[in-house]
Design a protein around this motif. Structure first.
Motif, PDB file in Angstrom:
ATOM      1  N   LEU B  51    -120.165 -16.884  12.941  1.00  0.00           N
ATOM      2  CA  LEU B  51    -121.437 -16.158  12.899  1.00  0.00           C
ATOM      3  C   LEU B  51    -122.313 -16.559  14.082  1.00  0.00           C
ATOM      4  N   LEU B  52    -122.282 -17.864  14.417  1.00  0.00           N
ATOM      5  CA  LEU B  52    -123.086 -18.354  15.537  1.00  0.00           C
ATOM      6  C   LEU B  52    -122.621 -17.728  16.844  1.00  0.00           C
ATOM      7  N   GLU B  53    -121.306 -17.710  17.063  1.00  0.00           N
ATOM      8  CA  GLU B  53    -120.742 -17.089  18.272  1.00  0.00           C
ATOM      9  C   GLU B  53    -121.207 -15.646  18.388  1.00  0.00           C
ATOM     10  N   HIS B  54    -121.211 -14.977  17.243  1.00  0.00           N
ATOM     11  CA  HIS B  54    -121.587 -13.565  17.221  1.00  0.00           C
ATOM     12  C   HIS B  54    -123.056 -13.397  17.645  1.00  0.00           C
ATOM     13  N   VAL B  55    -123.919 -14.218  17.077  1.00  0.00           N
ATOM     14  CA  VAL B  55    -125.338 -14.116  17.439  1.00  0.00           C
ATOM     15  C   VAL B  55    -125.532 -14.419  18.918  1.00  0.00           C
ATOM     16  N   LEU B  56    -124.813 -15.449  19.416  1.00  0.00           N
ATOM     17  CA  LEU B  56    -124.968 -15.823  20.820  1.00  0.00           C
ATOM     18  C   LEU B  56    -124.587 -14.673  21.747  1.00  0.00           C
ATOM     19  N   GLN B  57    -123.479 -14.019  21.414  1.00  0.00           N
ATOM     20  CA  GLN B  57    -123.059 -12.901  22.270  1.00  0.00           C
ATOM     21  C   GLN B  57    -124.015 -11.729  22.162  1.00  0.00           C
ATOM     22  N   ALA B  58    -124.464 -11.460  20.927  1.00  0.00           N
ATOM     23  CA  ALA B  58    -125.414 -10.367  20.727  1.00  0.00           C
ATOM     24  C   ALA B  58    -126.702 -10.673  21.491  1.00  0.00           C
ATOM     25  N   GLN B  59    -127.091 -11.943  21.474  1.00  0.00           N
ATOM     26  CA  GLN B  59    -128.313 -12.373  22.157  1.00  0.00           C
ATOM     27  C   GLN B  59    -128.235 -12.082  23.657  1.00  0.00           C
ATOM     28  N   GLN B  60    -127.055 -12.353  24.239  1.00  0.00           N
ATOM     29  CA  GLN B  60    -126.871 -12.067  25.665  1.00  0.00           C
ATOM     30  C   GLN B  60    -127.043 -10.586  25.968  1.00  0.00           C
ATOM     31  N   GLU B  61    -126.691  -9.778  24.961  1.00  0.00           N
ATOM     32  CA  GLU B  61    -126.799  -8.339  25.180  1.00  0.00           C
ATOM     33  C   GLU B  61    -128.115  -7.784  24.643  1.00  0.00           C
ATOM     34  N   GLY B  62    -129.019  -8.681  24.306  1.00  0.00           N
ATOM     35  CA  GLY B  62    -130.371  -8.255  23.959  1.00  0.00           C
ATOM     36  C   GLY B  62    -130.582  -7.846  22.515  1.00  0.00           C
ATOM     37  N   ARG B  63    -129.637  -8.221  21.633  1.00  0.00           N
ATOM     38  CA  ARG B  63    -129.854  -7.914  20.221  1.00  0.00           C
ATOM     39  C   ARG B  63    -130.187  -9.201  19.471  1.00  0.00           C
ATOM     40  N   THR B  64    -130.995  -9.055  18.399  1.00  0.00           N
ATOM     41  CA  THR B  64    -131.399 -10.243  17.659  1.00  0.00           C
ATOM     42  C   THR B  64    -130.490 -10.472  16.457  1.00  0.00           C
ATOM     43  N   ALA B  65    -130.594 -11.672  15.894  1.00  0.00           N
ATOM     44  CA  ALA B  65    -129.808 -12.011  14.707  1.00  0.00           C
ATOM     45  C   ALA B  65    -130.135 -11.052  13.566  1.00  0.00           C
ATOM     46  N   ALA B  66    -131.403 -10.669  13.462  1.00  0.00           N
ATOM     47  CA  ALA B  66    -131.805  -9.759  12.387  1.00  0.00           C
ATOM     48  C   ALA B  66    -131.131  -8.397  12.551  1.00  0.00           C
ATOM     49  N   GLN B  67    -130.936  -7.980  13.800  1.00  0.00           N
ATOM     50  CA  GLN B  67    -130.253  -6.705  14.027  1.00  0.00           C
ATOM     51  C   GLN B  67    -128.773  -6.809  13.687  1.00  0.00           C
ATOM     52  N   VAL B  68    -128.204  -7.992  13.907  1.00  0.00           N
ATOM     53  CA  VAL B  68    -126.776  -8.168  13.628  1.00  0.00           C
ATOM     54  C   VAL B  68    -126.508  -8.267  12.131  1.00  0.00           C
ATOM     55  N   PHE B  69    -127.301  -9.068  11.436  1.00  0.00           N
ATOM     56  CA  PHE B  69    -126.994  -9.353  10.034  1.00  0.00           C
ATOM     57  C   PHE B  69    -127.875  -8.607   9.030  1.00  0.00           C
ATOM     58  N   GLY B  70    -128.849  -7.871   9.525  1.00  0.00           N
ATOM     59  CA  GLY B  70    -129.664  -7.080   8.605  1.00  0.00           C
ATOM     60  C   GLY B  70    -130.931  -7.784   8.152  1.00  0.00           C
TER      61      GLY B  70
END
Lengths: 109, 230
Positions: B51-70
């Motif tokens: 999950l952390l890896e996912h947030v980190l990659q999303a973060q690089q692409e400008g998305r937040t954890a809230a956008q990833v996990f709801g």
């Protein structure tokens, strides 16, 4: 769980099995592929409960591995049971898809 | 095979790369999932890192954890926890036994050192520990039970305090924790006082308690090696 989300979950499971079969994949990559194929309505996080369940059912196996360019990641690959489940899904999908398409086509045409 | 320790270590290092907003969101998830009892530790840590890896990659692409996990992290975490395989009975038992032994080892070691120190340095007490075997057994089992209740209370308290929209004030949290701890210590002492003298009396040099503590600690290490990660 509503019928709609149950249906979607079943389909999503099939899609995940299919992507993993093409090549071992990690979580982030998997969610990006689903989006590339156009499943943009599905929130990124929703794959993780499914990945856990597929592991528990031993349809896929996860393994922590160093990636070529990046950090240590959990890569998923299909097990033999997973291959069988995917085949099963494809048949079920075909048996639904064709009739539904015909119905919709007639209504539109 | 990556061990649980390595996974936690990796998680700790990587977490520092998160933005403040993402870190807050992710850490609440981490707490909630990690404190879910009876789940396989290995699977839990693998998931948390994923999950952390996912947030980190999303973060690089400008998305937040809230956008990833709801927007409903608690419900999402419950869903995840429900799918994590349970820890094996054997590992659960070994773990409880190890914690119990550690607790007894630490209390025995320090009462031995403190008691002997008082005697040899300040000539307070007799350097001997007198006890009744029956009473000692009761006190030890009651204290282990209290320890279990204490851990359960703290876990429940931590779990209840995650995902709160309005965070209680830090001071209040500290006060609550101090309250729980003081009550526990009070109960430990109360057990010692209330328990009547039962069984034959015995006496050992207080310093022996420290030795017993060390032996118990070594046994607990052996238990740790028996816990198999899965």
């Amino acid at each position: 769980m509503s019928l709609r989300s149950q249906l979607l979950k079943g389909i999503l499971e099939g899609c995940i099995l299919s992507i993993i079969k093409q090549q071992p994949t990690y979580g982030y990559e998997l969610s990006m592929k689903l989006q590339e194929f156009g499943l943009t309505d599905i929130s990124e996080g929703s794959i993780y409960p499914i990945l856990l369940r597929l592991q528990k059912e031993e349809l896929i196996a996860g393994e922590m591995r160093e990636s070529e360019s990046g950090p240590k990641r959990k890569y998923y690959s299909l097990t033999e049971e997973g291959q069988a489940a995917l085949l099963d899904f494809k048949q079920q999908w075909a048996s639904i898809k064709a009739p539904v398409d015909r119905m919709i086509d007639r209504e539109e045409g | 095979m990556t061990t649980v320790q390595e996974l936690i270590q990796l998680n700790n290092t990587k977490r520092s790369q998160l933005t403040r907003e993402n870190l807050k969101y992710y850490e609440e998830m981490l707490l909630y999932i990690r404190f879910a009892s009876g789940r396989s530790e290995q699977q839990t840590e693998e998931l948390l890192l994923e999950l952390l890896e996912h947030v980190l990659q999303a973060q690089q692409e400008g998305r937040t954890a809230a956008q990833v996990f709801g927007d409903e992290p608690k419900a999402y975490c419950e869903e995840l926890i429900g799918e994590i395989p349970g820890e094996t009975r054997k590992n659960q038992l070994l773990f409880s036994a190890r914690i119990t032994l550690l607790f007894l080892a630490v209390s025995s070691f320090f009462s031995g050192i403190a008691g002997a120190g008082m005697y040899y340095l300040f000539h307070i007490g007799s350097g001997q520990t007198n006890f009744h075997i029956g009473s000692a057994l009761i006190v030890v089992s009651m204290d282990v039970l209290l320890l279990y209740l204490f851990i359960m209370t703290v876990l429940r308290w931590v779990k209840a305090s995650t995902f709160k929209e309005a965070k209680p004030k830090k001071g209040l949290e500290v006060l609550q924790f101090a309250g729980i701890s003081t009550l526990s210590v009070g109960l430990f002492v109360a057990v010692l006082i209330i328990t009547p003298d039962l069984g034959p009396a015995a006496s050992i040099p207080t310093l022996y308690l420290a030795g017993i503590g060390i032996v118990l600690y070594i046994i607990s290490l052996l238990f740790k090696r028996r816990e198999i990660s899965r």
